[in-house]
Every structure is written in structure tokens, then in C-alpha cells.
Design an enzyme around this catalytic site. Structure first.
Site, PDB file in Angstrom:
ATOM      1  N   ARG A  24       0.981  -1.396   0.022  1.00  0.00           N
ATOM      2  CA  ARG A  24       0.028  -0.255   0.071  1.00  0.00           C
ATOM      3  C   ARG A  24       0.928   1.299   0.189  1.00  0.00           C
ATOM      4  O   ARG A  24       0.569   2.339  -0.724  1.00  0.00           O
ATOM      5  CB  ARG A  24      -0.949  -0.054   1.336  1.00  0.00           C
ATOM      6  CG  ARG A  24      -1.989   1.363   1.340  1.00  0.00           C
ATOM      7  CD  ARG A  24      -3.000   0.911   2.172  1.00  0.00           C
ATOM      8  NE  ARG A  24      -3.721   2.218   2.634  1.00  0.00           N
ATOM      9  CZ  ARG A  24      -3.486   2.605   3.942  1.00  0.00           C
ATOM     10  NH1 ARG A  24      -3.070   2.217   4.846  1.00  0.00           N
ATOM     11  NH2 ARG A  24      -4.159   3.851   4.110  1.00  0.00           N
ATOM     12  N   HIS A  30       0.589   3.761  -3.225  1.00  0.00           N
ATOM     13  CA  HIS A  30      -0.109   5.393  -2.992  1.00  0.00           C
ATOM     14  C   HIS A  30       0.848   6.414  -3.180  1.00  0.00           C
ATOM     15  O   HIS A  30       0.739   7.475  -3.537  1.00  0.00           O
ATOM     16  CB  HIS A  30      -0.511   5.397  -1.286  1.00  0.00           C
ATOM     17  CG  HIS A  30      -1.751   4.772  -1.268  1.00  0.00           C
ATOM     18  ND1 HIS A  30      -2.825   5.256  -0.157  1.00  0.00           N
ATOM     19  CD2 HIS A  30      -2.437   3.572  -1.678  1.00  0.00           C
ATOM     20  CE1 HIS A  30      -3.777   4.554  -0.314  1.00  0.00           C
ATOM     21  NE2 HIS A  30      -3.690   3.699  -1.138  1.00  0.00           N
ATOM     22  N   TRP A  82     -10.888  -8.423   2.923  1.00  0.00           N
ATOM     23  CA  TRP A  82     -11.712  -8.534   1.468  1.00  0.00           C
ATOM     24  C   TRP A  82     -11.945 -10.279   1.447  1.00  0.00           C
ATOM     25  O   TRP A  82     -12.818 -10.678   0.863  1.00  0.00           O
ATOM     26  CB  TRP A  82     -11.168  -7.947   0.225  1.00  0.00           C
ATOM     27  CG  TRP A  82     -11.215  -6.562   0.322  1.00  0.00           C
ATOM     28  CD1 TRP A  82     -12.184  -5.892  -0.315  1.00  0.00           C
ATOM     29  CD2 TRP A  82     -10.417  -5.513   0.720  1.00  0.00           C
ATOM     30  NE1 TRP A  82     -12.119  -4.544  -0.253  1.00  0.00           N
ATOM     31  CE2 TRP A  82     -10.914  -4.238   0.419  1.00  0.00           C
ATOM     32  CE3 TRP A  82      -9.554  -5.757   1.440  1.00  0.00           C
ATOM     33  CZ2 TRP A  82     -10.356  -3.111   0.860  1.00  0.00           C
ATOM     34  CZ3 TRP A  82      -8.698  -4.247   1.980  1.00  0.00           C
ATOM     35  CH2 TRP A  82      -9.144  -3.144   1.427  1.00  0.00           C
TER      36      TRP A  82
END
Length: 376
Positions: free
Chosen positions: A130, A134, A286
Site C-alpha cells: 500500500r 499510494h 476482503w
């Protein structure tokens, strides 16, 4: 008969993937051989976890039993590396021993004391991915600003963007590596760490080319004049309706140079890690294998049943609108559901749900492209 194969593996690193078929005691000059066996176990564990997935209940019936947590996968060890014939060798940067850097990153990934409040069996791999995602995702192809060069997330206002909540932790995890290898830029380190993490979590080998440089202050953080300028240049999870959210995804990703297929492939990264109420406000993983790169995210989207979350651990849900499966243990963001409801996106969701090899190939290509955005 082994000698020719061993020579091939020694001289062609991209073919060394086949070494996991050989007894560890006979493999020369390889990384710790136990990892190869761990990777094989890990890859086979994903179908096992899939078989335990609670089935969405039909009318008058209850979901099948509660699945075993993702700790099974974490216990199997980290990773499985796929070859990339077009990859530039990480050792081409002669001033840095990238193998040594990799070992430091692997040690971080294997920290048994690392925990995550949203799921069991965690490792820092999703967080490191991540961070790089990002950092790279700020790129604008029109202005040629932002991207993986600069590591401007070290500074305000970028580190304070809502989408970057929690990523200071990822930077702190890599700080000891930076101190040990001061010649490596933060921006190279963040990308390289994500490449290693993807491999160690079972994903494809991502092409990495060093040479990024670091910016010196927050004045050089990328600016954005679009509708989401308060959150910087990164995508939002919900724009109020499925059609607006789908349009927003295209708006953000097209700015970087990605098409619909690449957008869906990159969304597969949501199969890793989890959301946290103290960061994004959303909660939960998820998939049931949140430390393994696989097509489980797409299988869950297609095969599970998703309804608006109303409660959390027996109490009314007070966070932003999100979806949950019948067990309440898995989640999807509005932007995930938008991939199902938009016909152009959905066809790729269905493709990847059926064909993991195609997903891994497309994911590797899209992530490699993402990590190269803005590299000078």
C-alpha cells in the site's frame, strides 16, 4: 542428470522457480531453501481456504460453517516467485547490494510479532504494498508530476491525506533498512520493498529498476485540483452512487494512464490486507487469505453475497457505508461493488475470477507499470 538443471538454475535466475521441485540439500547458492517449500505449501493453501469459504445462504438456510482464519496461510510461510524474462536484474545497481537489502525486507515480513487488528495471521506485506501503491498513484501523465520518484509522502500535506492514513507505520518499518543502506533513496526502498512483498506473498516478480531520487520538502508534494483534492490524487472508495464511483475510478486511473482492464487488475490488490476503523473508517478483510496474492478477491466478489453492513460485533455499525458477506467477517467497499455493476469492469472481474494465471500476469504487468510512474 541434476547437473545441467542446476547449471540452468544458477545461470538463469528466472528459471530458478523450478528449484522447489528438487530436494533442498542439493540446491547450490540459493536463498534459504525452506522458503521454496513454504511457497509451494502456501500456493496450495489458497484452494483449501477457498473450499472453507462460507456459502451465501439461500432462503430458509444458514451459511455453512465458519472458515478457518488466514493464519493457516501465514503459517505456511511467505511467497512464490514467478519468473519475468523481461526483468532487469536487481543486481545491476552496482553501488548497492540489493540481495542484502532484500534480506532485511524479508526479515521484516517474517516478524512473528507483527499483528493487525482486523485479521489474524498478519504480516507487513500488504502494508508495504500500500505504501508503494499510494506513492506511485499520485502520477499525472499530462503534467508528468507525482509518481514513485520523490517519496514525498514523508511530508505534509501528503502524509496527512485521508487515503494515506496508517502509512507512516509502513515508513517506520523500513527506516532501519534505510539507515543500514543510506545510499538507497526512500523512493527506491519503498518500491523495492513492495516488489519483495508481492513475491513473498505468492505474487509475480515485479520488474524493479533503481535510480529514483528523493524530494526535499512538502513543498514538492503533488497537488491536485480535481474533485478529490482534499485527499490528494488517490481514489476514493465511494462517490455516492455506483455510476459516480465507477466514473471516479476511471477519472483517477486514466490520469495515470491505465485502461479498464488495468484498473480491475490493480483492484485485485484489495485481496491483501484489511481496512481499519481507525484509518479509513471501514473495517475488515476482503478475503480469507489476506496475505496471499491470488484471484480470491474476484471469486469473492462474484460468488459471495454482499449486503449493506448494518451491525458490527453485535452493535449498530456507525462507520461509512460498506458491504459484508453473510458471516459479517468479510467486506467490500462501494468501489469494489462498482466493479460488479459497471458492465465494462465486470467482464474483467469475471475473467480474473475464472483464470488466476491471467490475473497474476495482468496484475504483475499493471503493478510494474504503476511502480515505474514518475521514475526519472
Amino acid at each position: 542428470w541434476l547437473k545441467p538443471l542446476l547449471l540452468i538454475c544458477s545461470n538463469k535466475p528466472n528459471l530458478a522457480i523450478h528449484a522447489h521441485l528438487l530436494p533442498s540439500s542439493i540446491l547450490p547458492q540459493t536463498p534459504p531453501n525452506i522458503k521454496m517449500w513454504q511457497r509451494a505449501v502456501r500456493r496450495s493453501a489458497t484452494p483449501f481456504l477457498r473450499s472453507l469459504r462460507p456459502v451465501a445462504s439461500t432462503a430458509g438456510s444458514a451459511p455453512l460453517g465458519k472458515a478457518v482464519g488466514a493464519g493457516i496461510v501465514a503459517a505456511a510461510g511467505l511467497g512464490f516467485a514467478a519468473g519475468n524474462n523481461n526483468s532487469r536484474s536487481w543486481l545491476e545497481c552496482k553501488s548497492t547490494d540489493w540481495n542484502a537489502v532484500r534480506k532485511e525486507i524479508e526479515a521484516i515480513l517474517e516478524d512473528e510479532n507483527y499483528t493487525d487488528s482486523s485479521y489474524d495471521g498478519a504480516n507487513p506485506g500488504p502494508l508495504l504494498l500500500r505504501l508503494a501503491w499510494h506513492s506511485s498513484g499520485t502520477f499525472c501523465k499530462s503534467t508528468k508530476t507525482g509518481g514513485s520518484d520523490g517519496a514525498t509522502m514523508r511530508f505534509d500535506p501528503e502524509v496527512g491525506w485521508g487515503a494515506n492514513a496508517g502509512l507512516k507505520k509502513a515508513q517506520d518499518l523500513l527506516e532501519p533498512v534505510k539507515k543500514k543502506f543510506p545510499e538507497v533513496s526512500y523512493s527506491d526502498l519503498w518500491i523495492f520493498a513492495a516488489c519483495v512483498a508481492i513475491e513473498e506473498m505468492g505474487g509475480p516478480k515485479i520488474n524493479f529498476t533503481p535510480g529514483r531520487t528523493d524530494k526535499e520538502s512538502g513543498k514538492q508534494c503533488p497537488s491536485w485540483a480535481g474533485d478529490t483534492h482534499k485527499d490528494g490524487r488517490l481514489p476514493s472508495a465511494d462517490m455516492g452512487s455506483p455510476d459516480k464511483t465507477a466514473a471516479h475510478l476511471r477519472y483517477i486511473f486514466n490520469r495515470m494512464g491505465f485502461d479498464d482492464r488495468e484498473i480491475v487488475a490493480l483492484s485485485g490488490a484489495h485481496g491483501l490486507g484489511a481496512c481499519h476503523t481507525d484509518r479509513s473508517g471501514y473495517w475488515g478483510p476482503w478475503t480469507r487469505a489476506p496475505t496471499t496474492v491470488s484471484n480470491e478477491y474476484f471469486r469473492e466478489l462474484i460468488e459471495n453475497r454482499w449486503t449493506v453492513k448494518k451491525t458490527h460485533k453485535g452493535k449498530p455499525w456507525t462507520g461509512p457505508m460498506q458491504y459484508e458477506d453473510p458471516t459479517g467477517e468479510l467486506m467490500m467497499l462501494p468501489s469494489d461493488i462498482a466493479l460488479l455493476q459497471d458492465p465494462a469492469f465486470r467482464k474483467y472481474v469475471e475473467l480474473y475470477a475464472k483464470d488466476q494465471d491471467t490475473f497474476l500476469k495482468d496484475f504483475g504487468a499493471a503493478v510494474g507499470k504503476l511502480f515505474d510512474l514518475g521514475r526519472k
